[in-house]
Design a protein around this motif. Structure first.
Motif, PDB file in Angstrom:
ATOM      1  N   UNK A 153       0.831  -1.202   0.000  1.00 61.55           N
ATOM      2  CA  UNK A 153       0.000   0.000   0.000  1.00 61.55           C
ATOM      3  C   UNK A 153       0.868   1.255   0.000  1.00 61.55           C
ATOM      4  N   UNK A 154       1.885   1.312   0.849  1.00 63.58           N
ATOM      5  CA  UNK A 154       2.739   2.498   0.891  1.00 63.58           C
ATOM      6  C   UNK A 154       3.657   2.545  -0.324  1.00 63.58           C
ATOM      7  N   UNK A 155       4.071   1.380  -0.844  1.00 61.72           N
ATOM      8  CA  UNK A 155       4.914   1.394  -2.039  1.00 61.72           C
ATOM      9  C   UNK A 155       4.157   1.948  -3.242  1.00 61.72           C
ATOM     10  N   UNK A 156       2.852   1.737  -3.278  1.00 63.21           N
ATOM     11  CA  UNK A 156       2.061   2.321  -4.350  1.00 63.21           C
ATOM     12  C   UNK A 156       1.886   3.827  -4.152  1.00 63.21           C
ATOM     13  N   UNK A 157       1.943   4.278  -2.902  1.00 68.65           N
ATOM     14  CA  UNK A 157       2.032   5.720  -2.651  1.00 68.65           C
ATOM     15  C   UNK A 157       3.308   6.255  -3.286  1.00 68.65           C
ATOM     16  N   UNK A 158       4.427   5.536  -3.095  1.00 69.65           N
ATOM     17  CA  UNK A 158       5.694   5.966  -3.681  1.00 69.65           C
ATOM     18  C   UNK A 158       5.571   6.076  -5.198  1.00 69.65           C
ATOM     19  N   UNK A 159       4.961   5.073  -5.808  1.00 69.27           N
ATOM     20  CA  UNK A 159       4.801   5.066  -7.273  1.00 69.27           C
ATOM     21  C   UNK A 159       4.118   6.342  -7.743  1.00 69.27           C
ATOM     22  N   UNK A 160       3.017   6.689  -7.104  1.00 68.64           N
ATOM     23  CA  UNK A 160       2.267   7.861  -7.529  1.00 68.64           C
ATOM     24  C   UNK A 160       2.967   9.159  -7.158  1.00 68.64           C
ATOM     25  N   UNK A 161       3.744   9.142  -6.083  1.00 66.98           N
ATOM     26  CA  UNK A 161       4.580  10.294  -5.752  1.00 66.98           C
ATOM     27  C   UNK A 161       5.579  10.550  -6.872  1.00 66.98           C
ATOM     28  N   UNK A 162       6.266   9.507  -7.332  1.00 66.99           N
ATOM     29  CA  UNK A 162       7.265   9.671  -8.388  1.00 66.99           C
ATOM     30  C   UNK A 162       6.620  10.116  -9.698  1.00 66.99           C
ATOM     31  N   UNK A 163       5.479   9.520 -10.016  1.00 66.72           N
ATOM     32  CA  UNK A 163       4.806   9.890 -11.258  1.00 66.72           C
ATOM     33  C   UNK A 163       4.302  11.332 -11.202  1.00 66.72           C
ATOM     34  N   UNK A 164       3.839  11.756 -10.038  1.00 68.26           N
ATOM     35  CA  UNK A 164       3.400  13.136  -9.895  1.00 68.26           C
ATOM     36  C   UNK A 164       4.549  14.108 -10.078  1.00 68.26           C
ATOM     37  N   UNK A 165       5.677  13.830  -9.427  1.00 67.13           N
ATOM     38  CA  UNK A 165       6.839  14.711  -9.574  1.00 67.13           C
ATOM     39  C   UNK A 165       7.291  14.747 -11.027  1.00 67.13           C
ATOM     40  N   UNK A 166       7.328  13.584 -11.673  1.00 63.89           N
ATOM     41  CA  UNK A 166       7.733  13.533 -13.074  1.00 63.89           C
ATOM     42  C   UNK A 166       6.764  14.312 -13.954  1.00 63.89           C
ATOM     43  N   UNK A 167       5.462  14.165 -13.701  1.00 60.43           N
ATOM     44  CA  UNK A 167       4.476  14.908 -14.474  1.00 60.43           C
ATOM     45  C   UNK A 167       4.611  16.402 -14.278  1.00 60.43           C
ATOM     46  N   UNK A 168       4.868  16.815 -13.029  1.00 60.99           N
ATOM     47  CA  UNK A 168       5.077  18.236 -12.765  1.00 60.99           C
ATOM     48  C   UNK A 168       6.317  18.764 -13.451  1.00 60.99           C
ATOM     49  N   UNK A 169       7.369  17.948 -13.496  1.00 62.52           N
ATOM     50  CA  UNK A 169       8.597  18.352 -14.184  1.00 62.52           C
ATOM     51  C   UNK A 169       8.337  18.564 -15.670  1.00 62.52           C
ATOM     52  N   UNK A 170       7.597  17.643 -16.274  1.00 63.43           N
ATOM     53  CA  UNK A 170       7.299  17.778 -17.699  1.00 63.43           C
ATOM     54  C   UNK A 170       6.452  19.011 -17.986  1.00 63.43           C
TER      55      UNK A 170
END
Length: 405
Positions: free
Chosen positions: A241-258
Motif C-alpha cells: 500500500x505504501x509502495x504504491x504511494x511511492x509510485x504515484x509520488x514519483x509519477x506526480x513529480x515527473x508529471x510536474x517536471x514535464x
C-alpha cells in the motif's frame, strides 16, 4: 506561502465523486505551484501547506462520511497524491504518508480500534505522522500496569512537527513482538529534532525523533486483544500500500517536471542558432524528446492505475485476503515501482536537454524535481523490486512479507 483562505473552500460545495476530488487536488496543486521553488529553497516547516490540505478537505479523503470524511477509496487517494506531487513533491509525500498512517489502524488494529481512530481523525481533521523506520531497532516497549512505555530513537519521522498524531512502532523488550500505537504528537517525551537536511523532499519534516518514556494505554496497541496480537494476512498489506504511494509520488513529480519544462520551452527557451528554426518548439529533437518522455509517463501511469484497482479489491474485503493474493499484488506493485523509478529519474534529468542552459538558474527551480525523485527513490533498492518480479516469473515465487516487500 500564498494559500487560499478557509472561506475559499468552505463556501463551495464539497466534492462528491472521485473525479471531483481529483479536481480539488489539482486546485490545491495550483496554489502550491505559485511559490513551490521559493518554499523549497527556504525549507521552512510547512505549517501553511498542511493547513491548506486540511482546509481543502484532502486530509479526510479516506475518512467515513458519517464523521465528516469523503468516503473515497485508495484509487482516488493515489490519484490525489499524484496531483499534489506535480506541484510539490514534499507535500505530496506528506499527504501520501498521512493516508497510509491514517489507514494503519484498519490494516493492523481490531475493528473497534480502527472505527474509533477513523471517526476521531475525520471529525478532528487529524494530520498523521509516523515514527516507523524498520531499520532502526532501538525503540523498546515495556509495560507499566495498563500502560505501554516507548523508549528509544528513530532516524526518520515523516510529518513530525506538522502532525497532530504520530504512529509509533517498537519491539516489546526481550521479544521479537512489534507493536504499533497512535499517540498525540505533543505527547510528553516525544521530541522531534528537526534535523532533516537532505538534497530533496526538503519540506517533509522527516528528521529524527527521540522517545523518552512515551506513554500510551495498552488499549491503543493496534491489533492486540487481552495483550495478544490477532494476526491476519491483511496486516501485511501495509508495504504494498505504501509502495504504491511511492509510485504515484514519483509519477506526480515527473508529471510536474514535464509540465513545468514544457511551459519554459514554450515561453523562454531559444532555438539553436544552427538549427534553422525560429522557435524552440519547432526543433525536431525537442518535439521528439517531449513525445518520448510523455509516452513513457503515460504508460506507467496506466500501469499504476491498473495496479491500484487490483489493490482496491483486497481493501474491499480484507478478511478474504490470502497469502497468494497478497503476494501477487506485491509483485505487481514492485513492477510499477521499478518502472516509475526509472521513468521519473529519466524525465526529471532529461528535461534540461529541451529547456536549455538558462533553465538551470536557481530561480527557475527545475532542479527540485530531480532532487526530490533522487532522494526518495533511495528509500529501498529498486533492484530488489525487479528481483521480486523476476523470481515470480521464473520460479513462481511469492515475496515473503517483510518491512520492504
Amino acid at each position: 506561502m500564498s494559500t487560499a483562505t478557509p472561506t475559499d473552500w468552505t463556501t463551495r460545495p464539497a466534492p462528491r465523486t472521485a473525479a471531483d476530488w481529483i479536481a480539488r487536488a489539482a486546485e490545491v496543486a495550483a496554489v502550491l505551484a505559485t511559490d513551490a521553488a521559493e518554499r523549497d529553497r527556504a525549507g521552512a516547516t510547512p505549517y501553511a501547506e498542511v493547513r491548506l490540505l486540511k482546509d481543502s478537505g484532502l486530509v479526510t479523503l479516506l475518512g467515513p462520511v458519517e464523521h465528516g470524511g469523503a468516503g473515497q477509496d485508495w484509487r482516488t487517494a493515489y490519484r490525489v497524491v499524484r496531483e499534489v506531487a506535480k506541484a510539490d513533491g514534499s507535500i505530496g509525500q506528506l499527504l501520501g504518508y498521512h493516508y497510509l498512517w491514517n489507514w494503519a489502524a484498519r490494516l493492523v488494529g481490531t475493528r473497534e480500534q480502527w472505527e474509533h481512530v477513523e471517526a476521531e481523525a475525520a471529525r478532528n481533521r487529524w494530520f498523521f505522522g509516523g515514527a516507523v523506520n524498520p531499520r532502526d531497532k532501538d525503540v523498546t516497549v515495556t509495560e507499566d500496569g495498563d500502560e505501554l512505555v516507548f523508549t528509544g530513537r528513530k532516524s526518520f519521522s515523516t510529518g513530525s512537527r506538522v502532525s497532530d498524531v504520530t504512529v509509533l512502532e517498537g519491539v516489546f523488550e526481550g521479544t521479537d513482538r512489534h507493536v504499533f500505537a497512535i499517540v498525540p504528537s505533543d505527547s510528553e517525551g516525544l521530541t522531534f529534532h528537526g534535523d532533516w537536511d537532505n538534497i530533496g523532499q526538503r519540506l517533509t519534516e522527516s528528521g529524527s525523533v527521540t522517545l523518552d518514556g512515551v506513554r500510551t494505554p495498552w488499549s491503543s496497541a493496534a491489533g492486540y486483544v487481552d495483550k495478544r496480537f490477532q494476526p491476519r494476512v491483511y496486516n501485511t498489506l501495509n508495504v504494498p500500500t505504501i509502495q504504491l504511494v511511492f509510485v504515484n509520488l514519483y509519477l506526480g513529480i515527473a508529471g510536474g517536471a514535464l509540465e513545468t519544462a514544457a511551459a519554459y520551452t514554450r515561453t523562454k527557451s531559444r532555438s539553436w542558432l544552427h538549427g534553422g528554426h525560429e522557435r524552440a518548439v519547432d526543433e525536431p529533437y525537442v518535439i521528439d524528446t517531449y513525445g518520448d518522455l510523455t509516452a513513457k509517463l503515460w504508460a506507467v501511469e496506466a500501469l499504476a492505475d491498473t495496479v491500484a484497482a487490483e489493490g482496491q479489491q483486497l481493501h474491499d474485503d480484507p478478511d478474504a485476503v490470502t497469502e497468494q493474493a497478497r503476494g501477487d499484488f506485491e509483485v505487481r506493485v514492485a513492477a510499477a515501482k521499478a518502472r516509475a523509478t526509472d521513468v521519473a529519474l529519466e524525465i526529471t534529468s532529461r528535461i534540461f536537454e529541451v529547456t536549455g542552459a538558462r533553465s538551470t538558474a536557481s530561480a527557475e527551480g527545475l532542479d527540485r524535481f530531480w532532487r526530490n525523485v533522487r532522494t526518495h527513490t533511495l528509500h529501498d533498492p529498486v533492484a530488489y523490486k525487479r528481483r521480486e518480479v523476476g523470481r515470480r516469473v521464473l520460479e513462481g515465487e511469492l515475496p515473503e512479507p517483510t518491512w520492504y516487500s
